[in-house]
Design a protein around this motif. Structure first.
Motif, PDB file in Angstrom:
ATOM      1  N   PRO A  44       0.844  -1.205   0.000  1.00 43.15           N
ATOM      2  CA  PRO A  44       0.000   0.000   0.000  1.00 43.15           C
ATOM      3  C   PRO A  44       0.876   1.251   0.000  1.00 43.15           C
ATOM      4  O   PRO A  44       1.925   1.277   0.621  1.00 43.15           O
ATOM      5  N   PHE A  45       0.440   2.286  -0.708  1.00 43.55           N
ATOM      6  CA  PHE A  45       1.160   3.554  -0.689  1.00 43.55           C
ATOM      7  C   PHE A  45       0.187   4.665  -1.043  1.00 43.55           C
ATOM      8  O   PHE A  45      -0.941   4.418  -1.478  1.00 43.55           O
ATOM      9  N   ARG A  46       0.629   5.886  -0.869  1.00 42.78           N
ATOM     10  CA  ARG A  46      -0.172   7.025  -1.317  1.00 42.78           C
ATOM     11  C   ARG A  46       0.741   8.140  -1.782  1.00 42.78           C
ATOM     12  O   ARG A  46       1.948   8.126  -1.531  1.00 42.78           O
ATOM     13  N   LEU A  47       0.164   9.124  -2.451  1.00 42.07           N
ATOM     14  CA  LEU A  47       0.896  10.285  -2.931  1.00 42.07           C
ATOM     15  C   LEU A  47       0.479  11.497  -2.113  1.00 42.07           C
ATOM     16  O   LEU A  47      -0.715  11.674  -1.818  1.00 42.07           O
ATOM     17  N   ASP A  67      -9.387   5.021 -12.445  1.00 43.60           N
ATOM     18  CA  ASP A  67     -10.823   4.787 -12.336  1.00 43.60           C
ATOM     19  C   ASP A  67     -11.144   3.299 -12.251  1.00 43.60           C
ATOM     20  O   ASP A  67     -12.137   2.900 -11.656  1.00 43.60           O
ATOM     21  N   THR A  68     -10.299   2.472 -12.868  1.00 43.80           N
ATOM     22  CA  THR A  68     -10.417   1.020 -12.760  1.00 43.80           C
ATOM     23  C   THR A  68      -9.037   0.461 -12.429  1.00 43.80           C
ATOM     24  O   THR A  68      -8.036   1.170 -12.527  1.00 43.80           O
ATOM     25  N   GLU A  69      -8.984  -0.794 -12.067  1.00 50.49           N
ATOM     26  CA  GLU A  69      -7.719  -1.410 -11.707  1.00 50.49           C
ATOM     27  C   GLU A  69      -6.761  -1.420 -12.898  1.00 50.49           C
ATOM     28  O   GLU A  69      -7.139  -1.773 -14.010  1.00 50.49           O
ATOM     29  N   HIS A  70      -5.526  -0.999 -12.645  1.00 49.22           N
ATOM     30  CA  HIS A  70      -4.503  -0.966 -13.684  1.00 49.22           C
ATOM     31  C   HIS A  70      -3.715  -2.276 -13.629  1.00 49.22           C
ATOM     32  O   HIS A  70      -3.106  -2.603 -12.607  1.00 49.22           O
ATOM     33  N   VAL A  71      -3.747  -3.040 -14.724  1.00 49.92           N
ATOM     34  CA  VAL A  71      -3.113  -4.351 -14.775  1.00 49.92           C
ATOM     35  C   VAL A  71      -1.848  -4.266 -15.630  1.00 49.92           C
ATOM     36  O   VAL A  71      -1.866  -3.686 -16.721  1.00 49.92           O
ATOM     37  N   PHE A  72      -0.752  -4.837 -15.140  1.00 53.07           N
ATOM     38  CA  PHE A  72       0.498  -4.838 -15.898  1.00 53.07           C
ATOM     39  C   PHE A  72       1.334  -6.030 -15.451  1.00 53.07           C
ATOM     40  O   PHE A  72       0.859  -6.891 -14.694  1.00 53.07           O
ATOM     41  N   GLY A 111      -9.809   4.866  -1.499  1.00 56.85           N
ATOM     42  CA  GLY A 111      -9.701   6.223  -0.977  1.00 56.85           C
ATOM     43  C   GLY A 111      -8.464   6.898  -1.540  1.00 56.85           C
ATOM     44  O   GLY A 111      -8.257   6.937  -2.752  1.00 56.85           O
ATOM     45  N   ASP A 112      -7.607   7.437  -0.659  1.00 50.65           N
ATOM     46  CA  ASP A 112      -6.383   8.081  -1.131  1.00 50.65           C
ATOM     47  C   ASP A 112      -5.180   7.140  -1.051  1.00 50.65           C
ATOM     48  O   ASP A 112      -4.039   7.563  -1.188  1.00 50.65           O
ATOM     49  N   TRP A 113      -5.447   5.858  -0.837  1.00 50.47           N
ATOM     50  CA  TRP A 113      -4.386   4.855  -0.809  1.00 50.47           C
ATOM     51  C   TRP A 113      -4.452   4.001  -2.065  1.00 50.47           C
ATOM     52  O   TRP A 113      -5.529   3.713  -2.591  1.00 50.47           O
ATOM     53  N   TYR A 114      -3.268   3.580  -2.543  1.00 52.75           N
ATOM     54  CA  TYR A 114      -3.157   2.711  -3.710  1.00 52.75           C
ATOM     55  C   TYR A 114      -2.571   1.377  -3.267  1.00 52.75           C
ATOM     56  O   TYR A 114      -1.679   1.340  -2.400  1.00 52.75           O
ATOM     57  N   ILE A 115      -3.086   0.322  -3.834  1.00 52.28           N
ATOM     58  CA  ILE A 115      -2.655  -1.015  -3.465  1.00 52.28           C
ATOM     59  C   ILE A 115      -1.957  -1.646  -4.661  1.00 52.28           C
ATOM     60  O   ILE A 115      -2.589  -1.920  -5.691  1.00 52.28           O
ATOM     61  N   LEU A 154      -0.232  -1.398   5.609  1.00 55.30           N
ATOM     62  CA  LEU A 154       1.120  -1.940   5.728  1.00 55.30           C
ATOM     63  C   LEU A 154       1.370  -3.022   4.679  1.00 55.30           C
ATOM     64  O   LEU A 154       0.455  -3.762   4.308  1.00 55.30           O
ATOM     65  N   PRO A 155       2.609  -3.129   4.190  1.00 53.85           N
ATOM     66  CA  PRO A 155       2.930  -4.175   3.209  1.00 53.85           C
ATOM     67  C   PRO A 155       2.799  -5.558   3.826  1.00 53.85           C
ATOM     68  O   PRO A 155       2.959  -5.730   5.041  1.00 53.85           O
ATOM     69  N   SER A 156       2.534  -6.541   2.975  1.00 59.09           N
ATOM     70  CA  SER A 156       2.346  -7.888   3.489  1.00 59.09           C
ATOM     71  C   SER A 156       2.573  -8.914   2.388  1.00 59.09           C
ATOM     72  O   SER A 156       2.557  -8.588   1.194  1.00 59.09           O
ATOM     73  N   VAL A 157       2.793 -10.144   2.816  1.00 57.34           N
ATOM     74  CA  VAL A 157       2.902 -11.297   1.930  1.00 57.34           C
ATOM     75  C   VAL A 157       1.966 -12.361   2.486  1.00 57.34           C
ATOM     76  O   VAL A 157       1.984 -12.634   3.691  1.00 57.34           O
ATOM     77  N   PHE A 158       1.148 -12.969   1.628  1.00 53.67           N
ATOM     78  CA  PHE A 158       0.138 -13.899   2.122  1.00 53.67           C
ATOM     79  C   PHE A 158      -0.193 -14.931   1.045  1.00 53.67           C
ATOM     80  O   PHE A 158       0.035 -14.699  -0.147  1.00 53.67           O
ATOM     81  N   PRO A 159      -0.727 -16.100   1.441  1.00 51.11           N
ATOM     82  CA  PRO A 159      -1.159 -17.090   0.454  1.00 51.11           C
ATOM     83  C   PRO A 159      -2.262 -16.507  -0.431  1.00 51.11           C
ATOM     84  O   PRO A 159      -3.224 -15.914   0.073  1.00 51.11           O
ATOM     85  N   THR A 160      -2.115 -16.629  -1.713  1.00 46.66           N
ATOM     86  CA  THR A 160      -3.042 -15.991  -2.653  1.00 46.66           C
ATOM     87  C   THR A 160      -4.482 -16.423  -2.420  1.00 46.66           C
ATOM     88  O   THR A 160      -5.407 -15.617  -2.548  1.00 46.66           O
TER      89      THR A 160
END
Length: 325
Positions: free
Chosen positions: A21-24, A33-38, A51-55, A125-131
Motif C-alpha cells: 500500500p502507498f499514497r501520494l 478509475d479502474t484497476e490498472h493491470v500490468f 480512498g487516497d491509498w493505492y494497493i 502496511l505491506p504484506s505477503v500472504f497465500p493468494t
C-alpha cells in the motif's frame, strides 16, 4: 513436534502474493478509475485504489520466501520509479502483522461477513500472504487528492527499473530521506533532508598522498604532545585534535557532493553537468549557513529546495541503476 515434510513442501510451493500500500502526498493522485493491470518481473501485477491509498499487488510467487524477496524488490523498484517521476510517494516499510483465523467460517459469522474470513491485516502496511487466503484489510479514514497522475507512467517506470537487483543500505536511507521531505512542514527542513540524501551517497575520495602524509605527521605530533601533557583537559583537547585532523585525509564534503552530482549528470550535455554541480555546491553552502545559525533569506532557501528537488532524484536514479560499487 516438528513440521511434517509434506506440509513444509506444500508451504514452499503454495502461491503467494506481495502487497504494497502507498499514497501520494501534496494533493496528488493517480488517475485510476479502474484497476490498472500490468506485468512486473514476469508476474501479474495490478494497481488498485481505496480512498487516497493505492494497493500495488503482485501474484505468482512460489512460496513465502519468494514472496518476501519480491516484496523487498517491489518496494525498492517502486521507490526508485516514483523518485524518477518526481512523485511524492509515502509508504510504510514495516511488514504488517496478519491475525490468521483458525476457523474462517466462524470468523465470518462473528464479523458479519458472508465470505470466509481467513484473517485480519492492516490495510496500510505491506504484506505477503497465500493468494487463496487473502485476509480482510482494516483501514481508517481517507483524504481527497486533486492532481491526477497516469498509472501507466508508474508501471512503465517500474518495468524500466525491474532489472534493479537490490538497494544498498546507503541508497535505501537516501530514498527514505527523499520521500520524507514531502511531509516536512518548512522549506528549511525540506532543504536539510534533501541535502542529507546527497551526503549519504557522497563520493568519499582521498586527498593526494602528500596531504595524507602531512595529516599523519600532525596526528603523531598531537598524540606525542598529549602523552607528555599533565593536565587532563589538555590531554583530551590534543587527542581530539589528533582525531579531527584525520578527516583532512578525505576531500571536503562539498567536493564529494559535487563529484556525486557530476557523475549523475555525466551522460548529458557538459553545460547541464556544470550547472548541476554548481547548484549542488550552492545548496550545500546554504545548508552549512543554516546549520551554523547564519541568516539565510527565504528566497535563497526556496531556490535551493527547487534545485535539490531536481538534483536528488537524478542522483538516486543514477545510484540505483549504476553497476555495483
Amino acid at each position: 513436534m516438528g513440521e511434517r515434510p509434506e506440509a513444509k513442501s506444500a508451504l514452499l510451493h503454495q502461491d503467494y502474493s506481495a502487497r504494497i500500500p502507498f499514497r501520494l502526498l501534496q494533493g496528488t493522485e493517480i488517475a485510476l478509475d479502474t484497476e490498472h493491470v500490468f506485468s512486473f518481473d514476469g508476474k501479474p501485477a495490478r494497481l488498485g485504489r481505496r480512498g487516497d491509498w493505492y494497493i500495488l499487488r503482485v501474484d505468482g510467487c512460489l512460496g513465502q520466501p519468494e514472496g518476501e524477496r519480491l516484496r523487498e524488490k517491489l518496494t525498492a523498484v517502486l521507490q526508485v520509479a516514483a523518485a524518477s517521476l518526481h512523485w511524492p510517494l509515502q509508504l510504510e516499510r514495516s511488514v504488517g502483522h496478519i491475525a490468521w483465523s483458525p476457523d474462517p467460517e466462524r470468523s465470518a459469522e462473528h464479523l458479519g461477513f458472508t465470505e470466509p474470513v481467513h484473517g485480519l491485516g492492516d490495510g496500510y502496511l505491506p504484506s505477503v500472504f497465500p493468494t487463496d487466503r487473502e485476509p480482510r484489510w482494516i483501514y481508517m479514514g481517507d483524504v481527497t487528492a486533486t492532481v491526477r497522475r497516469n498509472p501507466a507512467s508508474l508501471s512503465a517506470e517500474m518495468a524500466a527499473r525491474c532489472s534493479l537487483a537490490s538497494v544498498d543500505l546507503e541508497l535505501q536511507l537516501a530514498l527514505d530521506f527523499y520521500f520524507s521531505h514531502f511531509t516536512l512542514g518548512t522549506r528549511t527542513a525540506r532543504l536539510i533532508a534533501l541535502v542529507i540524501c546527497l551526503e549519504t551517497l557522497r563520493d568519499e575520495s582521498p586527498n593526494p598522498p602528500v596531504v595524507g602524509e602531512l595529516v599523519e605527521r600532525w596526528q603523531r605530533e598531537a598524540k606525542a604532545s598529549a602523552d607528555s601533557a599533565g593536565e587532563p583537559e589538555v590531554v583530551h583537547a590534543l587527542n581530539q585534535l589528533a582525531q579531527s585532523v584525520g578527516y583532512l585525509k578525505q576531500t571536503s564534503l562539498t567536493r564529494q557532493i559535487k563529484s556525486l552530482v557530476g557523475k549523475a549528470y555525466a551522460s548529458g550535455p557538459s553545460s547541464e553537468q556544470e550547472e548541476a554541480v554548481r547548484a549542488a555546491g550552492d545548496c550545500y553552502r546554504i545548508r552549512s549557513l543554516i546549520a551554523h545559525g547564519s541568516a539565510v533569506s527565504d528566497e535563497s532557501v526556496r531556490q535551493a529546495v527547487s534545485a535539490l528537488e531536481e538534483l536528488v532524484p537524478r542522483v538516486l536514479l543514477h545510484r540505483a541503476t549504476a553497476p555495483s560499487q
